[in-house]
Design a protein around this motif. Structure first.
Motif, short mmCIF file in Angstrom:
data_model
loop_
_atom_site.label_atom_id
_atom_site.label_comp_id
_atom_site.label_asym_id
_atom_site.label_seq_id
_atom_site.Cartn_x
_atom_site.Cartn_y
_atom_site.Cartn_z
N VAL A 135 0.83 -1.21 0.00
CA VAL A 135 0.00 0.00 0.00
C VAL A 135 0.87 1.26 0.00
N VAL A 136 1.94 1.22 0.77
CA VAL A 136 2.84 2.38 0.84
C VAL A 136 3.50 2.63 -0.51
N ASP A 137 3.90 1.56 -1.20
CA ASP A 137 4.52 1.71 -2.52
C ASP A 137 3.58 2.42 -3.49
N VAL A 138 2.33 1.98 -3.51
CA VAL A 138 1.35 2.55 -4.44
C VAL A 138 1.06 4.01 -4.09
N LEU A 139 0.84 4.28 -2.82
CA LEU A 139 0.51 5.66 -2.42
C LEU A 139 1.68 6.61 -2.65
N CYS A 140 2.90 6.13 -2.49
CA CYS A 140 4.06 7.00 -2.75
C CYS A 140 4.11 7.41 -4.22
N VAL A 141 3.88 6.46 -5.13
CA VAL A 141 3.92 6.78 -6.56
C VAL A 141 2.75 7.69 -6.94
N VAL A 142 1.55 7.35 -6.47
CA VAL A 142 0.39 8.18 -6.78
C VAL A 142 0.55 9.57 -6.17
N GLY A 143 1.03 9.63 -4.93
CA GLY A 143 1.23 10.93 -4.29
C GLY A 143 2.26 11.79 -4.99
N PHE A 144 3.30 11.16 -5.56
CA PHE A 144 4.31 11.92 -6.28
C PHE A 144 3.70 12.65 -7.48
N PHE A 145 2.95 11.93 -8.30
CA PHE A 145 2.37 12.56 -9.50
C PHE A 145 1.25 13.53 -9.12
N GLY A 147 1.06 15.24 -6.27
CA GLY A 147 1.72 16.42 -5.70
C GLY A 147 2.37 17.28 -6.76
N ALA A 148 3.02 16.65 -7.77
CA ALA A 148 3.62 17.42 -8.86
C ALA A 148 2.56 18.19 -9.64
N PHE A 149 1.40 17.57 -9.85
CA PHE A 149 0.32 18.25 -10.56
C PHE A 149 -0.17 19.46 -9.77
N ILE A 150 -0.35 19.29 -8.46
CA ILE A 150 -0.87 20.39 -7.64
C ILE A 150 0.15 21.53 -7.54
N LEU A 151 1.43 21.19 -7.41
CA LEU A 151 2.45 22.22 -7.20
C LEU A 151 2.78 23.01 -8.46
N PHE A 152 2.75 22.35 -9.62
CA PHE A 152 3.26 22.99 -10.83
C PHE A 152 2.19 23.41 -11.81
N VAL A 153 0.93 23.08 -11.55
CA VAL A 153 -0.15 23.55 -12.43
C VAL A 153 -0.71 24.84 -11.85
#
Length: 472
Positions: A135-145, A147-153
């Motif tokens: 679960v942690v592996d999946v949430l880390c990858v999903v959270g990365f993308f 978070g990048a969308f929220i920060l840079f859009v």
């Protein structure tokens, strides 16, 4: 001169305009000013780059270094590609392992050992790597993308608001996983636990209901955090975060499989496997060969050279009879037939030569012959046969976790104590400052060594100790 005059007149304002606030630059916030100070220093840029590299591998290590293949395809005895048969629990079956009376080939119906029946679906390939993510592996990858969308859009609020959304969402997802995992552990709701399958079969709503209630309660608590001033937007953010965390828990709640027998299945011609960049997990060590302390650039089949010459004398030159016996033992090695034939030809060459050969000389020659066989160890292996590069990549997550958790604990304690001292002053300030001095005198390294020897070896215990004694 006229150009300078025009420039000066364009920048000058009247007293009335100054009173109206014209020409005054808006003040920067604390974090914006701190960020501007950071990016001006080359050493800070180097440090941030290094932290970014560590964070990248902490997030994507399970996808970049994993002993489970990225793709597997079942094969027939003649090498023809088949299709996997997958049941409703996601368990794959090799077509050659299914036969009557348990399996009906016409309807693709399988009768399990517990008496239940299921209809199998055909899939051309499966991904053991994805199936064995946590679960942690999946949430880390999903959270990365995410978070990048929220920060840079642009258009999602100020920089501070967007950063607050990312931090709050990350904490909410982590708390959701902890709360739901504790609730599920009370009745061991794992699909891989056969003793609980009757319970889960009789009450199929038990696990989804527990996950939904846990995610909803955590989302309700985080809805009061003012990350966004608009209540509707805030509810939407916590709802999306809760939904993603709940789906990840529902699909990946089972513990990853730690058995890696894919290479043996490839040798037997049962499957064709495609691996990721580093085809080893951090704790994976082969059990059919001595792969300890391999040098960088070694291949996984090279340690079998030690097994091939194990029957030869340790120091004395080998006799023709001993070479014959060692050549006959090559059949037992877990190697492709082409590699076995090459080793046999090497032994035949030893027999034809008049010059005697020792065990070490034979091992080196066979090891060089296997230099292109197997899977690579880019940085070699450790004393237990585990891949060094895989351990380095997976250790990045542990390093980041220790830093974030221990620093978070230290910040909470330090800010709380400091606020109490500054607000009350007097005797409270005096007493709490003595407490600060006591904690400053505690040797952290000695305390960690003592805790490792007395307390159970738990990473979270070490995180708590570091955070509780370094807040000064």
């Amino acid at each position: 001169m006229p150009k300078v005059a025009r420039s000066q007149s364009a920048e000058s304002i009247t007293g009335v305009q100054a009173m109206q606030g014209l020409g005054v630059k808006p003040p920067k916030g604390f974090w914006a000013d701190a960020w501007d100070q950071v990016i001006r220093r080359p050493s800070a840029i180097i440090g941030l780059t290094w932290v970014a590299i560590i964070a990248f591998f902490a997030i994507f290590a399970p996808l970049l270094a994993n002993g489970h293949p990225l793709i597997t395809v079942p094969l027939a005895e003649n090498g023809t590609k088949l299709v996997w048969l997958v049941d409703d629990r996601g368990t794959p079956y090799h077509p050659l392992d299914l036969s009557a009376p348990r399996f009906d080939a016409e309807t693709n119906t399988l009768t399990r050992q517990d008496g239940t029946t299921t209809t199998l679906r055909e899939r051309p390939w499966i991904s053991p790597l994805v199936r064995n993510l946590s679960v942690v592996d999946v949430l880390c990858v999903v959270g990365f993308f995410a978070g990048a969308f929220i920060l840079f859009v642009p258009g999602l609020g100020s920089r501070g608001q967007r950063l607050g959304i990312v931090i709050a969402g990350s904490v909410q997802a982590a708390v959701t996983v902890i709360v739901v995992s504790i609730a599920l552990s009370q009745f061991g709701a794992s699909r891989s636990d056969p003793s609980l399958r009757p319970l889960l079969t009789e009450f199929p709503w038990l696990v989804p209901t527990t996950i939904t209630i846990g995610a909803t309660l955590v989302a309700a608590a985080f809805a009061f955090i003012p990350t966004v001033l608009n209540p509707i937007g805030r509810i939407a953010i916590v709802s999306i975060t809760a939904g993603i965390a709940a789906l990840a828990i529902a699909e990946f709640r089972d513990a990853p499989i730690t058995r890696f027998d894919y290479q043996n299945q490839v040798l037997r011609g049962r499957i064709a496997a495609t691996y990721t960049l580093v085809p080893w997990s951090q704790s994976q060590a082969p059990t059919d060969r001595d792969a300890k302390n391999l040098p960088p650039g070694s291949m996984s089949d090279q340690p079998l050279a030690r097994s091939a010459v194990a029957r030869l004398p340790l120091v004395q030159p080998a006799t023709p009879a001993q070479l014959e016996r060692a050549m006959n033992e090559v059949t037992r090695l877990p190697l492709p037939e082409t590699e076995k034939d090459e080793i046999r030809s090497i032994f035949r060459g030893f027999l034809e030569e008049e010059e005697p050969v020792t065990r070490e000389q034979a091992r080196r020659i066979i090891s060089d012959a296997l230099a292109n066989s197997g899977l690579p160890h880019h940085l070699g292996t450790d004393g237990q046969g585990r891949d060094v590069l895989s351990q380095l990549m997976h250790a990045c997550r542990l390093a980041i976790s220790i830093g974030l958790v221990s620093t978070g604990i230290a910040v909470v304690i330090g800010v709380t104590i400091g606020a109490l001292m500054g607000y009350f002053g007097g005797i409270v300030d005096l007493v709490l400052y003595r407490v600060v001095e006591i904690f400053m005198a505690i040797p952290v390294l000695f305390l960690l060594i003592l805790a490792a020897g007395v307390l159970p070896r738990n990473t979270y215990v070490m995180m708590a100790i570091i955070g509780c004694v370094t807040w000064t």
